[in-house]
Scaffold this motif. Structure first.
Motif, PDB file in Angstrom:
ATOM      1  N   GLN A 156       0.840  -1.207   0.000  1.00 58.07           N
ATOM      2  CA  GLN A 156       0.000   0.000   0.000  1.00 58.07           C
ATOM      3  C   GLN A 156       0.874   1.255   0.000  1.00 58.07           C
ATOM      4  O   GLN A 156       0.980   1.976   1.004  1.00 58.07           O
ATOM      5  N   GLU A 235     -10.256   1.456   0.984  1.00 54.90           N
ATOM      6  CA  GLU A 235      -9.254   2.518   1.090  1.00 54.90           C
ATOM      7  C   GLU A 235      -9.508   3.382   2.329  1.00 54.90           C
ATOM      8  O   GLU A 235      -8.590   3.849   2.967  1.00 54.90           O
ATOM      9  N   GLY A 245      -5.263  -5.043   3.310  1.00 54.05           N
ATOM     10  CA  GLY A 245      -4.484  -3.955   3.885  1.00 54.05           C
ATOM     11  C   GLY A 245      -5.287  -3.183   4.916  1.00 54.05           C
ATOM     12  O   GLY A 245      -6.284  -3.678   5.435  1.00 54.05           O
ATOM     13  N   ILE A 382      -3.823   1.476  -6.873  1.00 51.97           N
ATOM     14  CA  ILE A 382      -4.069   1.474  -5.428  1.00 51.97           C
ATOM     15  C   ILE A 382      -4.429   0.050  -4.995  1.00 51.97           C
ATOM     16  O   ILE A 382      -5.224  -0.622  -5.641  1.00 51.97           O
ATOM     17  N   HIS A 383      -3.824  -0.376  -3.909  1.00 53.21           N
ATOM     18  CA  HIS A 383      -4.043  -1.726  -3.388  1.00 53.21           C
ATOM     19  C   HIS A 383      -5.028  -1.642  -2.232  1.00 53.21           C
ATOM     20  O   HIS A 383      -4.793  -0.933  -1.261  1.00 53.21           O
ATOM     21  N   THR A 384      -6.101  -2.391  -2.359  1.00 51.24           N
ATOM     22  CA  THR A 384      -7.171  -2.267  -1.371  1.00 51.24           C
ATOM     23  C   THR A 384      -8.008  -3.541  -1.312  1.00 51.24           C
ATOM     24  O   THR A 384      -7.723  -4.526  -1.997  1.00 51.24           O
TER      25      THR A 384
END
Ligand code: NAG
Ligand code: NAG
Ligand code: NAG
Length: 852
Positions: A156, A235, A245, A382-384
């Motif tokens: 993230q 997020e 995350g 974006i990592h979510t």
């Protein structure tokens, strides 16, 4: 009868009080009407009179109610109104008062096409950039201290960037202080929220959630692409746990309101957009009208009223926070000022930058954009969290992913300072956003902060905004000043010239309006044009700041111009507002034979009041707000029509690494455009000045460091006021004033030479050339077309005077403004608005016909 009324009334009141829902709507079998009724008539009375079924109050909107009837082609209320009017014309007895007279507004609901989600197609991953060893160490320390064990936390990068340290939201020191979103609820208005996800279920807040597509209590994602809302929610508030995350506010509550999974009526959207407004603090909206570079669309009047209601009453009266994604249409020349959600003063518009602080090809620019933050581009996204029990994604992107990062930051901010009003949140954003090293049209604004149409006031910094908030003194209540309508009614010259119109705001006007300083400005205007995409509009403030309110769009072929469209700018934040405001309209596409006429405009300043004790609450917007177009008041003397030389279409600078062949939709500096023509114009003084101006070197965009390092000493001798602004701005002010006076007085060119020194370094000087009388009514053919269009509008307006009690003469002398059904160019007359009081605002009306 009476008893029955009372019962229904009580049960309706009970429904509203308990926050219960209206009966489930079914648009296949029924028509729905949203009606504003003054209290003199009960909704039951009206329902029985018209043969409608009363469903209940339109929850949050005072005096608004929902009625239904079996599906029918006609508009029952409209028909009844016409019938009543006809009978009154015939002077039938017994019609002195009638339940319909209490109808202030009615709108038969139609399903509008669903909004666009603002995600973009993911890019292929780039070559692995090695992480910075020290940064990895620091990241692990943070994770240990905060006991973050989430498996994808290290991916993230928007939270902690180990590859390009510093390019993140700068949040970990906020978490270290224990600020993690506790006590704050954010609501994702989207395509659903997977509350069964291991990453979201502990923070999910069912009470703040609803499904307005399927009219159910829980916002369950059902369609195969209902992943967007869940990703955004992750997020913001993914939990600190063993799944995926963490969210920026991992201890905040998160709710979901589902609206993007089907067509939706204004009524349902209005209910959705302030749903549970005492419990949902922030609304995260990563959607909007199509980002296709040819749509111009604003929320309908009910939705506008719902937003104003939330801002005035939501969150215990501090005001709900709206966060909107700027839009992904930059590559199609789209601009967030053509979107009535992102250009609302009530929404915080968040654009995107990528992990390298580049402008991603998709992120739209506009003068209404407040801030940017991280999203996809340069080969990463974006990592979510994703839909599924324990599912993650590394593919979330577009401005859709940037908006929720803003929401997460505001959740932390509201934990630190729950008493901030919606305007304080915007102030803190302006004052703490960070300018970064990326070429753009960065210009120093009145607050001392740099503004760019592409990046707003810069990138969000979670740490900076929370720190600043800690001892922030709340701003005084809102005040506003509305100029009269400025009537221009002149053809817009093509290519080299533009039409400029000036309105002078005096200190007295603002004092009278209890107005201290500017926050937002809006400008409502009418332009008739055969091709809307040709038009460009700038606003020059008294201090010399230029807002590019509208930009040309290559694909916008609409054979109309702007109809009561309201543009917004945050570029004038902190200005006094006193002095000359100049709006310039240009037609930058030459040779296509498409012409236009600048009809009129009205400036509105919004900002902080002088005396809080005298502050008022803004009345609810109505559809008659701009009715007074053609009223000639005592101000027209302040309007000056001039022509201003202008450049052609601007070009771009920054080309993002991942899209080398795609031009970035960067806005030009006004200086550049003007100087190009002026180099060949006979006004040598001006062109020479600009040639030496530092902003003009090689026609490059102004680089931030250059402009920000200007000394702010006095540039004129003492007797001249400095306006408390920078030297450069003073130069502009005096330069522009001098030019205007000179031309108007018709003095010779030699005076220009005398002023050459004074003009040197002038950023935005341009030449004014006075045209004929403003009120000259010798119109072109275009204007004739406009006039006949407005006549049609008046004919439509006649239908409604049963309620207004106006004579035909009144209607004919009054102007359109309230369009509603009549602006519907497709002739699909679904009678959007009729009102007695006041007015729909045009922008929403014109939008109606445009949704496809
Ligand atoms: C609406 O009513 C129709 C006909 O009764 C029914 O088939 C449909 O499922 C209903 N839709 C909803 C959303 O309830
Ligand atoms: C980030 O936060 C720290 C405090 O932890 C602050 O000193 C710094 O200026 C902020 N900004 C950046 C870009 O690191
Ligand atoms: C505004 O412009 C007018 C001419 O249009 C000029 O007479 C006036 O002095 C200007 N006012 C200010 C404050 O510059």
């Amino acid at each position: 009868m009476r008893v029955l009324h009372l019962c229904t009334l009580l049960s309706a009141a009970g429904l509203a009080a308990a926050g219960q829902h209206l009966p489930r709507r079914n648009y296949t079998t029924h028509d729905y009407y949203a009606v504003h009724i003054s209290p003199s008539t009960s909704p039951q009375e009206l329902a029985s009179h018209l043969g409608l079924t009363y469903d209940g109050p339109l929850t949050s909107l005072a005096e608004h109610h929902v009625f239904k009837a079996p599906k029918h082609d006609n508009d029952i209320i409209d028909d009844a109104a016409q019938e009543l009017k006809r009978r009154r014309r015939k002077r039938e007895p017994g019609l002195e008062s009638h339940p319909l007279d209490s109808v202030q507004f009615t709108q038969k609901q139609k399903l509008n096409p669903r909004h666009w989600k603002r995600s973009v197609i993911p890019q292929s991953p780039d070559r692995a950039v090695p992480p910075v060893t020290d940064a990895i160490k620091a990241q692990r320390e943070v994770a240990n201290k905060l006991q973050i064990k989430d498996p994808i936390f290290e991916e993230q990068w928007h939270l902690f960037n180990v590859k390009t340290p510093g390019n993140d939201i700068n949040i970990t020191d906020v978490w270290m202080q224990g600020i993690t979103g506790k006590g704050v609820t954010a609501c994702v208005v989207d395509d659903g929220l997977d509350y069964d996800s291991a990453d979201l279920k502990d923070n999910f807040f069912a009470e703040g959630s609803y499904d307005y597509n399927d009219h159910e209590d829980l916002p369950t994602p059902k369609l195969s692409d209902d992943r967007h809302g869940t990703r955004c929610a992750g997020e913001i508030a993914a939990g600190r746990n063993n799944a995926c995350g963490v969210g920026l506010a991992y201890d905040a509550k998160i709710s979901g309101v589902r609206i993007l999974s089907g067509d939706i009526s204004d009524l349902d959207e209005a209910l959705a957009i302030n749903y549970a407004m005492q419990k949902n603090f922030i609304y995260s909206c990563s959607w909007g009208p199509p980002d296709d570079g040819k749509t111009m669309q604003a929320p309908g009047i009910l939705i506008k009223k719902a937003m104003v209601t939330a801002v005035q009453q939501g969150r215990g009266g501090k005001g709900s926070i709206y966060v909107f994604a700027a839009g992904n249409g930059a590559a199609s020349d789209d601009n967030c000022n053509f979107d009535g959600y992102t250009n609302s003063i009530y929404s915080i518009t968040v654009g995107a930058i990528d992990k390298n602080n580049n402008h991603p090809y998709y992120s739209e620019a506009c003068s209404a954009q407040l801030v940017v933050t991280y999203s996809s581009g340069s080969g990463d996204s974006i990592h979510t969290t994703d839909v599924g029990a324990n599912k993650c994604t590394g593919q979330h992107g577009g401005t859709s992913a940037a908006g929720p990062i803003g929401v997460g930051v505001y959740a932390l901010l509201l934990e630190a300072r729950p008493d901030l009003t919606w305007r304080d949140v915007q102030w803190l954003t302006v004052l703490t956003a960070v300018q970064f090293d990326q070429p753009s049209d960065w210009t120093k604004a009145a607050t001392g902060k740099m503004f760019s149409h592409q990046f707003g006031y810069g990138k969000l910094d979670a740490w900076a905004i929370v720190e600043k908030a800690k001892d922030w003194e709340l701003v005084k209540p809102q005040a506003w000043y509305w100029s009269p309508w400025m009537h221009v009614k002149k053809p817009i010259p093509e290519g080299d010239h533009g039409l400029a119109s000036v309105f002078e705001v005096t200190a007295d006007m603002l004092k009278e309006a209890n107005f201290e300083r500017v926050e937002h400005i809006t400008l409502t205007m009418n332009v008739d044009h055969q091709r809307r995409g040709d038009i460009l509009v700038q606003l020059h403030s008294p201090s010399g700041m230029v807002s590019h309110l509208s930009t040309a769009r290559r694909d916008d072929e609409a054979a109309i111009g702007y109809e009561d469209w309201t543009f917004m700018s945050v570029a004038h934040w902190g200005e006094s507002g006193i002095g000359n405001w100049t709006v310039i309209v240009k037609d930058v596409i030459t040779g296509n034979m498409k012409k236009g006429v600048f009809i009129d405009w009205r400036l509105r300043l919004w900002g902080e009041c002088i005396d809080a004790a005298k502050a008022k609450l803004l009345p609810m917007p109505t559809i008659h707000e701009d009715d007074d177009h053609d009223k000639i008041d005592d101000h027209p003397a302040h309007t000056t029509v001039v022509s201003v030389p202008a450049g052609t279409r601007p070009t771009m600078t920054a080309i993002p690494a991942d899209h080398p062949d795609r031009p970035v939709n960067q806005k030009p500096s006004q200086t550049q455009a003007i100087s190009q023509t002026q180099a060949t114009s006979q006004t040598q003084a001006t062109s020479q000045t600009q040639a030496t101006s530092q902003t003009q070197a090689n026609g490059e965009q102004t680089a931030a460091p250059t402009t920000s390092s200007l000394p702010s000493e006095n540039f004129l001798p003492n007797p001249f006021p400095t306006f408390g602004v920078s030297k450069r701005t003073q130069i502009w002010i005096y330069g522009a004033v001098a030019l205007i006076i000179l031309f108007i007085a018709g003095l010779g060119t030699y005076l220009f030479i005398a002023h050459r020194k004074r003009l040197r370094e002038s950023r935005d000087s341009y030449e004014f050339e006075v045209l004929d009388d403003v009120e000259d009514r010798e119109d072109t053919g275009m204007l004739g077309a406009a006039a006949s269009k407005k006549k049609r509008a008046r004919r439509g307006g006649e239908l409604y005077d049963a309620f207004a009690g106006e004579s035909d003469e009144d209607l004919l002398s009054d102007d359109e403004g309230d369009e509603g059904p009549y602006r519907d160019r497709d002739g699909e007359r679904y009678n959007e608005k009729f009102e007695v009081e006041g007015s729909d605002d045009a922008s929403s009306a014109s939008s109606a016909g445009k949704r496809q």
